[in-house]
Design an enzyme around this catalytic site. Structure first.
Site, PDB file in Angstrom:
ATOM      1  N   TYR A 176      31.436  70.074 -61.577  1.00 54.05           N
ATOM      2  CA  TYR A 176      31.440  68.693 -61.090  1.00 54.05           C
ATOM      3  C   TYR A 176      31.067  68.568 -59.773  1.00 54.05           C
ATOM      4  CZ  TYR A 176      34.843  66.799 -64.553  1.00 54.05           C
ATOM      5  OH  TYR A 176      35.179  66.082 -65.638  1.00 54.05           O
ATOM      6  N   LYS A 202      35.317  81.418 -69.499  1.00 55.15           N
ATOM      7  CA  LYS A 202      34.343  81.905 -70.472  1.00 55.15           C
ATOM      8  C   LYS A 202      33.653  82.893 -69.749  1.00 55.15           C
ATOM      9  CE  LYS A 202      32.056  81.198 -74.216  1.00 55.15           C
ATOM     10  NZ  LYS A 202      32.388  81.254 -75.533  1.00 55.15           N
ATOM     11  N   ASP A 221      37.174  78.944 -75.617  1.00 57.77           N
ATOM     12  CA  ASP A 221      36.944  78.378 -77.238  1.00 57.77           C
ATOM     13  C   ASP A 221      38.135  78.812 -77.924  1.00 57.77           C
ATOM     14  OD1 ASP A 221      36.062  80.885 -76.851  1.00 57.77           O
ATOM     15  OD2 ASP A 221      34.229  80.695 -78.264  1.00 57.77           O
ATOM     16  N   ASP A 247      39.407  69.476 -67.749  1.00 61.66           N
ATOM     17  CA  ASP A 247      39.055  68.042 -68.253  1.00 61.66           C
ATOM     18  C   ASP A 247      39.215  67.994 -69.701  1.00 61.66           C
ATOM     19  OD1 ASP A 247      38.451  65.237 -67.833  1.00 61.66           O
ATOM     20  OD2 ASP A 247      36.260  65.908 -68.583  1.00 61.66           O
ATOM     21  N   ASP A 292      42.627  66.640 -72.235  1.00 54.09           N
ATOM     22  CA  ASP A 292      42.535  65.497 -73.177  1.00 54.09           C
ATOM     23  C   ASP A 292      42.997  66.039 -74.579  1.00 54.09           C
ATOM     24  OD1 ASP A 292      41.469  63.607 -71.565  1.00 54.09           O
ATOM     25  OD2 ASP A 292      40.135  62.855 -73.045  1.00 54.09           O
TER      26      ASP A 292
END
Ligand code: IPM
Ligand code: MG
Length: 356
Positions: free
Chosen positions: A141, A191, A223, A247, A251
């Site tokens: 970000y 990751k 994942d 983020d 959700d």
């Protein structure tokens, strides 16, 4: 006690849901003998319209000088064509950075009364109670270089994921400290098998874990974590991860609670905490009464707990929310087909009434 709160109402459904959270805070004030003083400032889309900036410097200064910030969601289709640097979302990022809020806490808790409200099977989500700890002011970000370059078919876009040792160390440490107060399990998500920034994350998390031998520690690759969250959500207690993975996963995890409208958030780490729902400004339902104020109300409860150290008052809000859900009140996002719904203000009023 007296507390000074800066209120950034935000765009879309922001003013509706923030207003309900303030009604709840006022009720807490009456019942427990506190006073909450609000100072309103422009930020987000409306600030772009009036001041040509999503975070005018006066607003940031006011936030820095307050005891806590209560914020509605920013953004909407009206500002969609603006370049990223000037968008409402840029105001959110500048606010987080300007207040040095490196930790974003998103508690994902299923209220038993809502186990049939999710699109996921009740037997899978029952008992879900986790805390997502998202790094908030670094990673992709904020990394440089970034930008859009070139012309026509030669155009390209660049972003950079960068994490420094100190940034990973402080957020993972905080996750462990929070786990001490919970079920004593930390899952670090990255990751590392592809990204160097994640390799650093992975190694630092491992090092930090050595200082907390009594806390169970595991890594998951992002994942796999995305799959595990909906396969067996009860395995998670504290999940700590990067800005972007947090983020996305938060959700996803919100659906374990029935609706994104149930997910509050607290951003902490600096002098002044920021409290906002995890969802967006929902322009499609603005003004219809369909908004769910509970994520914002629960964010206010987090403000009482983390910024003002008012645990009892914070619990009173959570208990009130639970009791209205048990009583069967449902905003549109929580209702099953054919179920009766209440409006945003009716939901807010019911929570106010349930605070004793
Ligand atoms: C969130 C939001 C923000 C984010 C956007 C609106 C900038 O999605 O708080 O999760 O990506 O952090
Ligand atoms: Mg998000």
């Amino acid at each position: 006690m007296k507390f000074k709160i800066v209120v950034l109402r935000g765009d879309g459904i922001g003013p509706e849901i923030v207003g309900e959270a303030q009604n709840v805070l006022n009720r807490i004030g009456d019942v427990f003998g506190h006073s909450f003083e609000y100072e309103y400032h422009h930020a987000g889309g409306i600030a772009i319209d009036t001041f040509d900036s999503p975070l005018p410097s006066d607003t940031l200064k006011a936030c820095q000088n307050s005891q806590a910030v209560l914020k509605g969601p920013f953004g909407g289709p009206k500002w969609d064509k603006i370049e990223n640097k000037k968008r409402p979302e840029a105001g959110i990022l500048a606010l987080r950075k300007g207040l040095d809020l490196f930790a974003n806490l998103r508690p994902v808790k299923l209220y038993d009364a809502l186990k049939d409200a999710s699109t996921l099977k009740p037997e899978v989500i029952q008992g879900t109670d986790m805390l997502i700890v998202r790094e908030l002011i670094s990673g992709i970000y904020f990394g440089e270089p970034r930008g859009l370059h070139g012309e026509g078919k030669d155009r390209y876009g660049v972003n950079t994921e960068i994490y420094r040792f100190s940034e990973v160390d402080r957020i993972v440490r905080l996750a462990f400290q929070l786990a001490e107060l919970r079920r004593k399990k930390v899952m670090s998500v990255d990751k590392f098998n592809v990204l160097e920034s994640s390799r650093l994350w992975h190694d630092v998390a491992e090092e930090v874990s050595k200082h907390f031998p009594h806390i169970a520690f595991e890594h998951q690759i992002v994942d796999n974590a995305a799959m595990q969250l909906i396969r067996e959500p009860r395995q998670f207690d504290v999940l700590v991860t990067t800005n972007m993975f947090g983020d996305i996963l938060s959700d996803e995890a919100a659906m374990l609670t029935g609706s994104l409208g149930m997910l509050p958030s607290a951003s902490i780490g600096g002098q002044v905490g920021l409290y906002e729902p995890s969802h967006g400004s929902a322009p499609d339902i603005t003004g219809t009464g369909k908004a769910n104020p509970l994520a914002t109300i629960l964010s206010a409860a987090m403000m009482l707990k983390y910024s003002f150290k008012l645990q009892r008052e914070s619990d009173a809000i959570e208990n009130a929310v639970e009791s209205v859900l048990i009583a069967g009140l449902r905003t549109a996002d929580l209702a099953r087909k054919g179920e009766k719904t209440v409006t945003c203000s009716e939901m807010g009023a019911a929570v106010v009434k349930a605070i004793k």
